[in-house]
Design a protein around this motif. Structure first.
Motif, PDB file in Angstrom:
ATOM      1  N   PHE A   1      56.120  38.288  35.398  1.00 49.81           N
ATOM      2  CA  PHE A   1      56.240  36.960  34.766  1.00 49.81           C
ATOM      3  C   PHE A   1      57.657  36.746  34.245  1.00 49.81           C
ATOM      4  O   PHE A   1      58.229  35.661  34.386  1.00 49.81           O
ATOM      5  CB  PHE A   1      55.192  36.814  33.657  1.00 49.81           C
TER       6      PHE A   1
ATOM      7  N   GLY B   1      55.083  29.752  38.176  1.00 55.19           N
ATOM      8  CA  GLY B   1      54.811  31.186  38.137  1.00 55.19           C
ATOM      9  C   GLY B   1      54.056  31.557  36.878  1.00 55.19           C
ATOM     10  O   GLY B   1      52.824  31.571  36.856  1.00 55.19           O
ATOM     11  N   GLN B   2      54.809  31.809  35.809  1.00 56.24           N
ATOM     12  CA  GLN B   2      54.191  32.246  34.556  1.00 56.24           C
ATOM     13  C   GLN B   2      53.219  31.187  34.041  1.00 56.24           C
ATOM     14  O   GLN B   2      53.535  29.996  34.029  1.00 56.24           O
ATOM     15  CB  GLN B   2      55.293  32.474  33.524  1.00 56.24           C
ATOM     16  N   GLY B   3      52.053  31.632  33.592  1.00 59.55           N
ATOM     17  CA  GLY B   3      51.020  30.689  33.185  1.00 59.55           C
ATOM     18  C   GLY B   3      51.181  30.208  31.758  1.00 59.55           C
ATOM     19  O   GLY B   3      50.593  30.778  30.842  1.00 59.55           O
TER      20      GLY B   3
ATOM     21  N   TYR C   1      45.220  41.770  35.934  1.00 54.46           N
ATOM     22  CA  TYR C   1      46.287  41.275  35.077  1.00 54.46           C
ATOM     23  C   TYR C   1      47.207  42.446  34.741  1.00 54.46           C
ATOM     24  O   TYR C   1      46.735  43.535  34.450  1.00 54.46           O
ATOM     25  CB  TYR C   1      45.665  40.659  33.816  1.00 54.46           C
TER      26      TYR C   1
ATOM     27  N   ASN D   1      41.985  35.935  36.381  1.00 54.72           N
ATOM     28  CA  ASN D   1      43.390  35.720  36.733  1.00 54.72           C
ATOM     29  C   ASN D   1      43.798  36.837  37.678  1.00 54.72           C
ATOM     30  O   ASN D   1      43.617  38.003  37.313  1.00 54.72           O
ATOM     31  CB  ASN D   1      44.222  35.776  35.435  1.00 54.72           C
TER      32      ASN D   1
ATOM     33  N   ARG E   1      50.224  33.084  43.870  1.00 52.51           N
ATOM     34  CA  ARG E   1      49.540  32.331  42.821  1.00 52.51           C
ATOM     35  C   ARG E   1      50.443  31.231  42.268  1.00 52.51           C
ATOM     36  O   ARG E   1      51.597  31.471  41.945  1.00 52.51           O
ATOM     37  CB  ARG E   1      49.166  33.298  41.688  1.00 52.51           C
TER      38      ARG E   1
END
Ligand code: PMP
Ligand code: GLN
Length: 393
Positions: free
Chosen positions: A21, A37-39, A127, A178, A371
């Motif tokens: 991330f 990218g990073q949620g 994760y 996730n 993702r």
């Protein structure tokens, strides 16, 4: 100054490098690409809750160390939330522990519950912090792969059963999941629950996306199944549900014995954090049902915008039943190396995505999947879709 003959980073952590991330968000900044990218959401959560944090700060609530288990107001709100949404009863004084996001809850649970050599079954893709925390606790991860089947990534329950050994200590679940967006069904959770009881296993379940479920999918905490409350640590977080990922307020609910064990580890990790934010999250957890309904409806529209756009751009799309991530297969675009694809994507299309392969031990199983996060403003998603469309034009 090469005086050190031994590597500085210990063997348990050496394999992990920098989290994907951080790497991908840095790449987005460097290239000016749209960061899917990073949620994290690109708009903040409810104004009323932001104001509650400001009020707490101004009123001097939480500016000094809050109590180790978390402020009573938040522990009560967590207990109320579990009762209201799932019919689960927890004592706020002995069965709720406030943590520094779900991240610390995961770390503290694994550090508390594992002996070196214990095996942990984790759903793969997992994760990234699960693998690192299992390693820090001296445990061994045993991944069970979710495989694409009929448009979703599904768990093979026979495979899960076959991976349990005499060394297995716990099953680490994540639902909604996730990065695949899979929501484990009642039938699947029932089999896992039976297995846990039959083999006397603990379950640690990461349910940070509990409110982000779509198309009639139901989030079911495994702790609510018969016989499971006494062997399950359930993890939640305000980051996802209320769009305040920077506040880092999370929690566990579990029996007094399990809670005390997790607290033993947590007290030496951070002791406490996020004082004023804890009061604000207490208020957030008590928001009316309309808040949660609106959140879901809003994300559903974004899910479809991005999923349709990705399908239009040539990807095979796994439209998620939960979370704010969509996993896509890049093979129709003529490549199967997701890591190389994601590294090149900012230059090629001005978009950042996460290669699912980094969440796999069986790298080949995850290689062609990437993702994308859809917790972004509509205009941002539209622009990303437009840019991704250029891949095949
Ligand atoms: N678990 C999962 C499955 C996640 O996706 C994330 C990312 N937010 C976390 C835990 C960490 O949550 P927090 O930000 O509350 O530490
Ligand atoms: N949970 C977020 C994600 O999956 C990232 C959190 C982090 O950066 N550690 O994208």
């Amino acid at each position: 100054m090469a005086v050190m003959t031994r590597p500085l980073l210990n063997r348990r952590l050496a394999a992990f490098g920098t989290t994907i991330f951080a790497e991908m968000s840095a790449l987005a900044l460097r290239t000016g690409a749209i960061n899917l990218g990073q949620g994290f959401p690109d708009t903040d959560g409810p104004e009323q809750i932001r104001e509650a944090a400001v009020r707490a700060l101004r009123d001097g609530r939480g500016n000094q160390y809050p109590p180790g288990p978390g402020v009573p107001e938040l522990r009560e709100a967590v207990a109320e939330h579990q009762l209201k949404h799932y019919g689960l009863t927890y004592d706020p004084d002995t069965e709720v522990l406030v943590t520094v996001g779900a991240t610390e809850a995961i770390a503290a649970s694994l550090l508390a519950l594992l002996e070196p050599g214990d095996e942990v079954i984790a759903l793969e893709p997992y994760y990234d912090s699960y693998a690192a925390c299992i390693a820090m606790a001296g445990g061994t991860r045993v991944p069970v792969t979710l495989r694409p089947h009929d448009g979703a990534f599904r768990l093979d329950l026979d495979e899960l059963r076959a991976e349990v050994t005499d060394r297995t200590r716990l099953i680490l679940l994540n639902t909604p999941h996730n990065p695949t967006g899979t929501v484990l069904s009642r039938a699947e959770l029932t089999v896992i629950a039976e297995l846990a009881q039959e083999r006397n296993l603990l379950v640690v379940t990461d349910e940070v996306y509990e409110h982000l479920v779509f198309d009639g999918a139901e989030h079911l905490p495994i702790a609510s199944l018969p016989g499971m409350r006494e062997r399950t640590v359930t993890i939640g977080s305000a980051g996802k549900t209320f769009s305040f990922t920077g506040w880092k307020v999370g929690w566990i609910t579990a029996t007094p014995e399990l809670t005390a064990a997790v607290r033993s580890a947590k007290q030496f990790l951070t002791y406490v954090a996020s004082g004023p934010f804890q009061y604000a999250v207490a208020e957030a957890l008590r928001l009316p049902d309309t808040y949660f309904d609106d959140l879901r409806a809003d994300l559903l529209a974004r899910r479809d915008l991005l999923s349709d756009g990705l399908a239009g751009a040539g990807f095979t799309v796994y439209r998620p039943a939960g979370t704010y991530f969509v996993t896509a297969d890049i093979r129709p675009l003529g490549t199967s190396d997701g890591i190389a694809f994601c590294r090149a994507l900012p230059e090629r299309a001005g978009v950042v995505a996460i290669p699912n392969a980094v969440f796999y031990d069986h790298r080949e199983a995850g290689a062609p999947f990437v993702r994308f996060a859809f917790c972004k403003r509509t205009a941002v998603l539209q622009e990303a879709v437009e840019r991704l469309g250029r891949l095949t034009r």
